[in-house]
Design a protein around this motif. Structure first.
Motif, PDB file in Angstrom:
ATOM      1  N   ALA A  43      -9.544   4.133  -4.834  1.00  0.00           N
ATOM      2  CA  ALA A  43      -8.892   4.081  -3.494  1.00  0.00           C
ATOM      3  C   ALA A  43     -10.038   4.401  -2.372  1.00  0.00           C
ATOM      4  N   PHE A  44     -10.461   3.594  -1.412  1.00  0.00           N
ATOM      5  CA  PHE A  44     -11.672   3.912  -0.418  1.00  0.00           C
ATOM      6  C   PHE A  44      -9.937   3.276   1.204  1.00  0.00           C
ATOM      7  N   LEU A  45     -10.696   4.309   1.938  1.00  0.00           N
ATOM      8  CA  LEU A  45      -9.851   4.305   3.228  1.00  0.00           C
ATOM      9  C   LEU A  45     -10.442   4.024   4.102  1.00  0.00           C
ATOM     10  N   LEU A  83      -7.786  15.784   1.693  1.00  0.00           N
ATOM     11  CA  LEU A  83      -9.203  16.203   0.996  1.00  0.00           C
ATOM     12  C   LEU A  83      -9.108  17.288   0.638  1.00  0.00           C
ATOM     13  N   GLN A  84      -8.120  18.257   0.948  1.00  0.00           N
ATOM     14  CA  GLN A  84      -8.834  19.164  -0.151  1.00  0.00           C
ATOM     15  C   GLN A  84      -7.745  19.252  -1.594  1.00  0.00           C
ATOM     16  N   HIS A  85      -6.855  18.139  -1.937  1.00  0.00           N
ATOM     17  CA  HIS A  85      -6.215  18.029  -3.030  1.00  0.00           C
ATOM     18  C   HIS A  85      -5.885  16.783  -3.281  1.00  0.00           C
ATOM     19  N   HIS A  86      -6.805  15.944  -3.275  1.00  0.00           N
ATOM     20  CA  HIS A  86      -6.341  14.241  -3.666  1.00  0.00           C
ATOM     21  C   HIS A  86      -7.830  13.915  -2.881  1.00  0.00           C
ATOM     22  N   TYR A  87      -9.257  14.042  -3.307  1.00  0.00           N
ATOM     23  CA  TYR A  87      -9.979  13.247  -2.384  1.00  0.00           C
ATOM     24  C   TYR A  87     -10.124  12.357  -2.915  1.00  0.00           C
ATOM     25  N   LEU A  88     -10.185  10.878  -1.729  1.00  0.00           N
ATOM     26  CA  LEU A  88     -10.967   9.765  -1.997  1.00  0.00           C
ATOM     27  C   LEU A  88     -12.199   9.389  -1.150  1.00  0.00           C
ATOM     28  N   ASP A  89     -12.662   8.623  -1.260  1.00  0.00           N
ATOM     29  CA  ASP A  89     -13.497   7.715  -0.667  1.00  0.00           C
ATOM     30  C   ASP A  89     -13.389   7.321   0.886  1.00  0.00           C
ATOM     31  N   HIS A  90     -13.691   7.567   1.657  1.00  0.00           N
ATOM     32  CA  HIS A  90     -13.521   7.660   2.794  1.00  0.00           C
ATOM     33  C   HIS A  90     -14.581   6.723   4.096  1.00  0.00           C
TER      34      HIS A  90
END
Ligand SMILES: Cc1cc2nc3c(=O)[nH]c(=O)nc-3n(C[C@H](O)[C@H](O)[C@H](O)COP(=O)(O)OP(=O)(O)OC[C@H]3O[C@@H](n4cnc5c(N)ncnc54)[C@H](O)[C@@H]3O)c2cc1C
Length: 325
Positions: A43-45, A83-90
């Motif tokens: 996923a991307f935010l 960001l600390q626990h469930h990082y995804l592209d953004h």
């Protein structure tokens, strides 16, 4: 609010491919992002800012687990969780177009970035309404304000005008009436604020109601000096000598990027089903931009979670290879 960790990224020259793109980083989009990460989706935010309306200086008194918390502190904890626990592209950027292609969507941002995904979550929330009259933009923060609580101190002892007739406008007028000798309340129509608030306004001797009036110009060289108002019945115009104009005419759902792809209701909200799906297969929506009842942080977060769960199910249905499990 300056995000600590989410920062503008480099422009992408060729499209990046994801399972899911989430557009909007308010409570709905951030929650959808955490869920998408937990569901191990690619996923991307993408969002113009982090926090959306909650960082408008609001003190939130109705979010579970807190007696009260500032919007900024709440969003910082959401961001931290993401960001600390469930990082995804953004990426911090404004989406300008969403185009459906054969079996996926192409999302483009203002800086030339292009991204592709099989599913989208639209969580673009609401944007403030502006008067759009001469002088408004030029005199912003020089007498034209959109938040009465913080800016009230700047006009202590001066005459001011509040524009609008809803709860926020009348609440602003009440607070300003303590600081200012006279407060004009200019509204196009009858007030829509709660009856109790209307009573309180009427009881204040220094609040002057101008119903059925439109502000047509905000005047002043370096700062606001007066506003021009027009009586809608007679067409007569006159100037009010004020040093501050507080504009409280509400917010509008911001569905512009997908307005030609999904069904909207009469208020411009994206129409969603109980599972957050829209009239366009593959496009889901959550939060204030939708017709879900109740514009609240707690509702937006719940809807954000639901939209990610639904998008995940949708991706599994259309083809397991598109979802990384
Ligand atoms: C002054 C004020 C006080 C409030 N007080 C409370 C309260 O006490 N309690 C409560 O529960 N609720 C309160 N609310 C309402 C609450 O803030 C909203 O219900 C909530 O923020 C909705 O979340 P959302 O994620 O749906 O949308 P938003 O918060 O509006 O977030 C939308 C996000 O989408 C992004 N975006 C928009 N367009 C694009 C685009 N084209 N490209 C990329 N990104 C885009 C925006 O930058 C933003 O990050 C208040 C609202 C305001 C304005």
């Amino acid at each position: 609010m300056e995000p600590e960790l989410l920062q503008p990224g480099d422009s992408a020259s060729k499209p990046h491919r994801y399972d899911l793109i989430i557009i909007g980083g308010g409570p709905a989009g951030l929650t959808a992002a955490v869920y998408a990460s937990l569901l191990r989706m690619r996923a991307f935010l993408i969002t113009t800012n982090i926090g959306g309306q909650t960082v408008e200086g609001a003190k939130i008194e109705n979010y579970m687990g807190y007696e009260f918390i500032s919007g900024e502190a709440l969003i910082a904890s959401f961001q931290d969780q993401l960001l600390q626990h469930h990082y995804l592209d953004h990426r911090i950027a404004e989406v300008t177009t969403v185009r459906p292609l054969e079996d996926h969507f192409l999302v483009a941002d203002k800086e030339g970035g292009q991204y592709e995904a099989s599913a989208l979550i639209i969580a673009t929330g609401m944007r403030r309404r502006f008067l759009e009259v001469p002088g408004e933009e030029r005199l912003q923060r020089r007498g034209v304000f959109y938040q009465h609580l913080e800016e009230g101190a700047l006009v202590t002892g001066l005459q001011v005008a509040v524009v609008g007739g809803g709860n926020s406008a009348l609440q602003g007028a009440i607070e300003l009436s303590v600081l200012c000798p006279r407060v004009y309340v200019v509204s196009l129509e009858e007030w829509t604020a709660d009856a109790a608030m209307q009573e309180e306004v009427k009881a204040r001797g220094n609040i002057v109601a101008l119903k059925g009036h439109a502000v047509t110009e905000i005047c002043g060289e370096k700062r606001v000096a007066r506003v021009k108002v027009k009586c809608l019945e007679t067409g007569n115009e006159r100037h009010l000598s004020v040093k501050g104009v507080f504009i409280e005419i509400g917010w509008r759902p911001f569905a512009d990027v997908v307005s030609s792809l999904v069904d909207l209701n009469g208020q411009g909200e994206i129409q969603i089903r109980p599972d957050c799906s829209t009239s366009c297969p593959g496009i889901f929506a959550a939060g204030d931009v939708t017709n879900a009842f109740g514009k609240r942080v707690i509702i937006a977060t719940g809807e954000g979670a639901k939209s990610a769960l639904s998008a995940h199910e949708y991706l599994i249905k259309i083809g397991p290879r598109k979802v990384k499990i």
